[in-house]
Design a protein around this motif. Structure first.
Motif, PDB file in Angstrom:
ATOM      1  N   VAL A 118      -3.987  -4.259   5.857  1.00 20.09           N
ATOM      2  CA  VAL A 118      -3.319  -4.698   4.622  1.00 20.09           C
ATOM      3  C   VAL A 118      -2.504  -5.964   4.904  1.00 20.09           C
ATOM      4  CG1 VAL A 118      -1.569  -4.104   2.896  1.00 20.09           C
ATOM      5  CG2 VAL A 118      -3.278  -2.399   3.580  1.00 20.09           C
ATOM      6  N   ALA A 119      -1.814  -5.996   6.044  1.00 16.12           N
ATOM      7  CA  ALA A 119      -1.027  -7.178   6.412  1.00 16.12           C
ATOM      8  C   ALA A 119      -1.947  -8.399   6.581  1.00 16.12           C
ATOM      9  CB  ALA A 119      -0.250  -6.913   7.699  1.00 16.12           C
ATOM     10  N   ARG A 120      -3.122  -8.181   7.174  1.00 15.28           N
ATOM     11  CA  ARG A 120      -4.077  -9.279   7.371  1.00 15.28           C
ATOM     12  C   ARG A 120      -4.599  -9.795   6.026  1.00 15.28           C
ATOM     13  NH1 ARG A 120      -9.562  -8.875   8.542  1.00 15.28           N
ATOM     14  NH2 ARG A 120      -9.314  -6.667   9.083  1.00 15.28           N
ATOM     15  N   ALA A 121      -4.846  -8.873   5.072  1.00 10.55           N
ATOM     16  CA  ALA A 121      -5.305  -9.285   3.744  1.00 10.55           C
ATOM     17  C   ALA A 121      -4.243 -10.129   3.039  1.00 10.55           C
ATOM     18  CB  ALA A 121      -5.662  -8.063   2.902  1.00 10.55           C
ATOM     19  N   ARG A 122      -2.985  -9.779   3.229  1.00 10.95           N
ATOM     20  CA  ARG A 122      -1.892 -10.573   2.626  1.00 10.95           C
ATOM     21  C   ARG A 122      -1.854 -11.987   3.221  1.00 10.95           C
ATOM     22  NH1 ARG A 122       1.246  -7.419  -0.556  1.00 10.95           N
ATOM     23  NH2 ARG A 122       1.277  -5.172  -0.134  1.00 10.95           N
ATOM     24  N   LEU A 123      -2.147 -12.086   4.524  1.00 14.84           N
ATOM     25  CA  LEU A 123      -2.183 -13.405   5.173  1.00 14.84           C
ATOM     26  C   LEU A 123      -3.402 -14.207   4.722  1.00 14.84           C
ATOM     27  CD1 LEU A 123      -1.159 -12.467   8.838  1.00 14.84           C
ATOM     28  CD2 LEU A 123       0.208 -13.761   7.183  1.00 14.84           C
ATOM     29  N   ASP A 124      -4.535 -13.516   4.552  1.00 13.09           N
ATOM     30  CA  ASP A 124      -5.767 -14.200   4.147  1.00 13.09           C
ATOM     31  C   ASP A 124      -5.720 -14.671   2.694  1.00 13.09           C
ATOM     32  OD1 ASP A 124      -6.764 -13.754   6.675  1.00 13.09           O
ATOM     33  OD2 ASP A 124      -8.013 -12.043   6.105  1.00 13.09           O
ATOM     34  N   TYR A 125      -4.990 -13.914   1.845  1.00 15.52           N
ATOM     35  CA  TYR A 125      -4.889 -14.262   0.417  1.00 15.52           C
ATOM     36  C   TYR A 125      -3.411 -14.297   0.023  1.00 15.52           C
ATOM     37  CZ  TYR A 125      -9.850 -13.046   0.441  1.00 15.52           C
ATOM     38  OH  TYR A 125     -11.189 -12.993   0.719  1.00 15.52           O
ATOM     39  N   PRO A 126      -2.641 -15.246   0.580  1.00 13.80           N
ATOM     40  CA  PRO A 126      -1.181 -15.239   0.380  1.00 13.80           C
ATOM     41  C   PRO A 126      -0.755 -15.559  -1.044  1.00 13.80           C
ATOM     42  CG  PRO A 126      -1.871 -17.256   1.508  1.00 13.80           C
ATOM     43  CD  PRO A 126      -3.085 -16.356   1.435  1.00 13.80           C
ATOM     44  N   ASP A 127      -1.616 -16.244  -1.809  1.00  9.03           N
ATOM     45  CA  ASP A 127      -1.229 -16.647  -3.165  1.00  9.03           C
ATOM     46  C   ASP A 127      -1.707 -15.668  -4.235  1.00  9.03           C
ATOM     47  OD1 ASP A 127      -3.802 -17.355  -2.445  1.00  9.03           O
ATOM     48  OD2 ASP A 127      -3.859 -19.150  -3.714  1.00  9.03           O
ATOM     49  N   ALA A 128      -2.329 -14.551  -3.818  1.00 12.96           N
ATOM     50  CA  ALA A 128      -2.772 -13.543  -4.788  1.00 12.96           C
ATOM     51  C   ALA A 128      -1.560 -12.781  -5.323  1.00 12.96           C
ATOM     52  CB  ALA A 128      -3.753 -12.584  -4.138  1.00 12.96           C
ATOM     53  N   ARG A 129      -1.666 -12.310  -6.568  1.00 17.55           N
ATOM     54  CA  ARG A 129      -0.548 -11.605  -7.185  1.00 17.55           C
ATOM     55  C   ARG A 129      -0.438 -10.163  -6.677  1.00 17.55           C
ATOM     56  NH1 ARG A 129       1.022 -11.988 -13.522  1.00 17.55           N
ATOM     57  NH2 ARG A 129       1.346 -14.126 -12.833  1.00 17.55           N
ATOM     58  N   HIS A 130      -1.579  -9.513  -6.422  1.00 18.33           N
ATOM     59  CA  HIS A 130      -1.555  -8.104  -6.010  1.00 18.33           C
ATOM     60  C   HIS A 130      -2.527  -7.866  -4.849  1.00 18.33           C
ATOM     61  CE1 HIS A 130       0.627  -7.200  -9.726  1.00 18.33           C
ATOM     62  NE2 HIS A 130      -0.291  -7.909 -10.378  1.00 18.33           N
ATOM     63  N   HIS A 131      -2.115  -6.995  -3.934  1.00 15.49           N
ATOM     64  CA  HIS A 131      -2.965  -6.538  -2.819  1.00 15.49           C
ATOM     65  C   HIS A 131      -2.932  -4.999  -2.872  1.00 15.49           C
ATOM     66  CE1 HIS A 131      -1.496 -10.538  -1.696  1.00 15.49           C
ATOM     67  NE2 HIS A 131      -2.609 -10.677  -0.989  1.00 15.49           N
ATOM     68  N   CYS A 132      -3.778  -4.431  -3.698  1.00 13.75           N
ATOM     69  CA  CYS A 132      -3.778  -2.980  -3.929  1.00 13.75           C
ATOM     70  C   CYS A 132      -4.781  -2.319  -2.981  1.00 13.75           C
ATOM     71  CB  CYS A 132      -4.139  -2.679  -5.386  1.00 13.75           C
ATOM     72  SG  CYS A 132      -3.092  -3.572  -6.555  1.00 13.75           S
ATOM     73  N   TRP A 133      -4.529  -1.075  -2.606  1.00  9.92           N
ATOM     74  CA  TRP A 133      -5.395  -0.457  -1.607  1.00  9.92           C
ATOM     75  C   TRP A 133      -5.367   1.060  -1.665  1.00  9.92           C
ATOM     76  CZ3 TRP A 133      -2.404   2.604   1.503  1.00  9.92           C
ATOM     77  CH2 TRP A 133      -1.060   2.258   1.653  1.00  9.92           C
ATOM     78  N   ALA A 134      -6.366   1.647  -1.024  1.00 10.54           N
ATOM     79  CA  ALA A 134      -6.418   3.101  -0.816  1.00 10.54           C
ATOM     80  C   ALA A 134      -7.282   3.349   0.415  1.00 10.54           C
ATOM     81  CB  ALA A 134      -7.004   3.824  -2.022  1.00 10.54           C
ATOM     82  N   TYR A 135      -7.002   4.446   1.109  1.00 11.42           N
ATOM     83  CA  TYR A 135      -7.783   4.777   2.307  1.00 11.42           C
ATOM     84  C   TYR A 135      -8.015   6.281   2.407  1.00 11.42           C
ATOM     85  CZ  TYR A 135      -3.625   6.539   4.760  1.00 11.42           C
ATOM     86  OH  TYR A 135      -2.524   7.277   5.124  1.00 11.42           O
ATOM     87  N   LEU A 136      -9.038   6.626   3.170  1.00 10.93           N
ATOM     88  CA  LEU A 136      -9.359   8.020   3.497  1.00 10.93           C
ATOM     89  C   LEU A 136      -9.636   8.113   4.988  1.00 10.93           C
ATOM     90  CD1 LEU A 136     -11.968   9.233   0.832  1.00 10.93           C
ATOM     91  CD2 LEU A 136      -9.653  10.085   1.137  1.00 10.93           C
TER      92      LEU A 136
END
Length: 201
Positions: free
Chosen positions: A40-58
């Motif tokens: 999740v932290a890497r996704a925030r770095l890859d897309y820093p200007d996105a408004r939302h970084h929503c997620w779910a895991y199993l």
């Protein structure tokens, strides 16, 4: 108990556009919460200007997961993490994280529209993700007559099981690595040939 688990073979991404909003779904194989947090932290770095970084895991199999979690990351409660998780729970892959990154396009989608968009983005990335089977190996010791070696090797050639070591003495002692699905055919082989099979782990 069958312990084979279908998991993602690699990381994948898919993109969906709904009323000018971009939904980028990233699927990541994970084994624990630490890997979830890092992805999740890497996704925030890859897309820093996105408004939302929503997620779910199993973690584990979807039908009886050993761990699960989700985040709406600023979207209205229940409109992002929950639909992502719901799709995962009805899928076939375990040990899986899906992060959906949203770039707002200026047109509000409403709660129902958000639920559909996050669910569809998740389905889209699941559809393109190759799967592989994760097998848990168990160690066994087979003791029997010398004449069993060749028939045993022939049996194992049709299974996932591996012969890891063989010792010759009065008879043979064979160390085997067996997947859960291999155990019954090997037990049946031993019963038919007067051999002994015992778990050593």
């Amino acid at each position: 108990m069958k312990v084979n688990l279908l998991i993602p073979a690699r990381e994948c991404e898919a993109e969906l556009v709904v009323k000018k909003s971009r939904f980028i779904a990233r699927l990541v194989p994970v084994q624990d919460r630490g890997q979830v947090n890092a992805a999740v932290a890497r996704a925030r770095l890859d897309y820093p200007d996105a408004r939302h970084h929503c997620w779910a895991y199993l973690l584990g199999r979807p039908a009886d997961a050993t761990g699960a979690g989700m985040s709406d990351d600023g979207e209205p409660a229940g409109t992002a993490g929950k639909p992502i998780l719901n799709v995962l729970q009805h899928g076939e892959l375990g040990n899986v994280l899906v992060i959906v990154v949203r770039y707002f396009g200026g047109i509000k989608l409403g709660a129902a529209g958000l639920v559909r968009a996050y669910a569809n983005a998740t389905r889209q990335v699941l559809d393109i993700t190759p799967a592989q089977r994760l097998t848990h190996w168990h160690c066994y010791l087979l003791c029997g007559d010398f004449s069993l070696e060749q028939p045993l090797r022939h049996l194992l050639s049709g299974l996932q099981g591996k012969l890891s070591q063989i010792d010759y003495g009065v008879g043979i002692e064979v160390q085997l690595q067996l997947a859960a699905d291999d155990v019954i055919p090997v037990r049946n082989f031993c019963a038919a040939h007067g051999a002994e099979l015992k778990a050593v782990d």
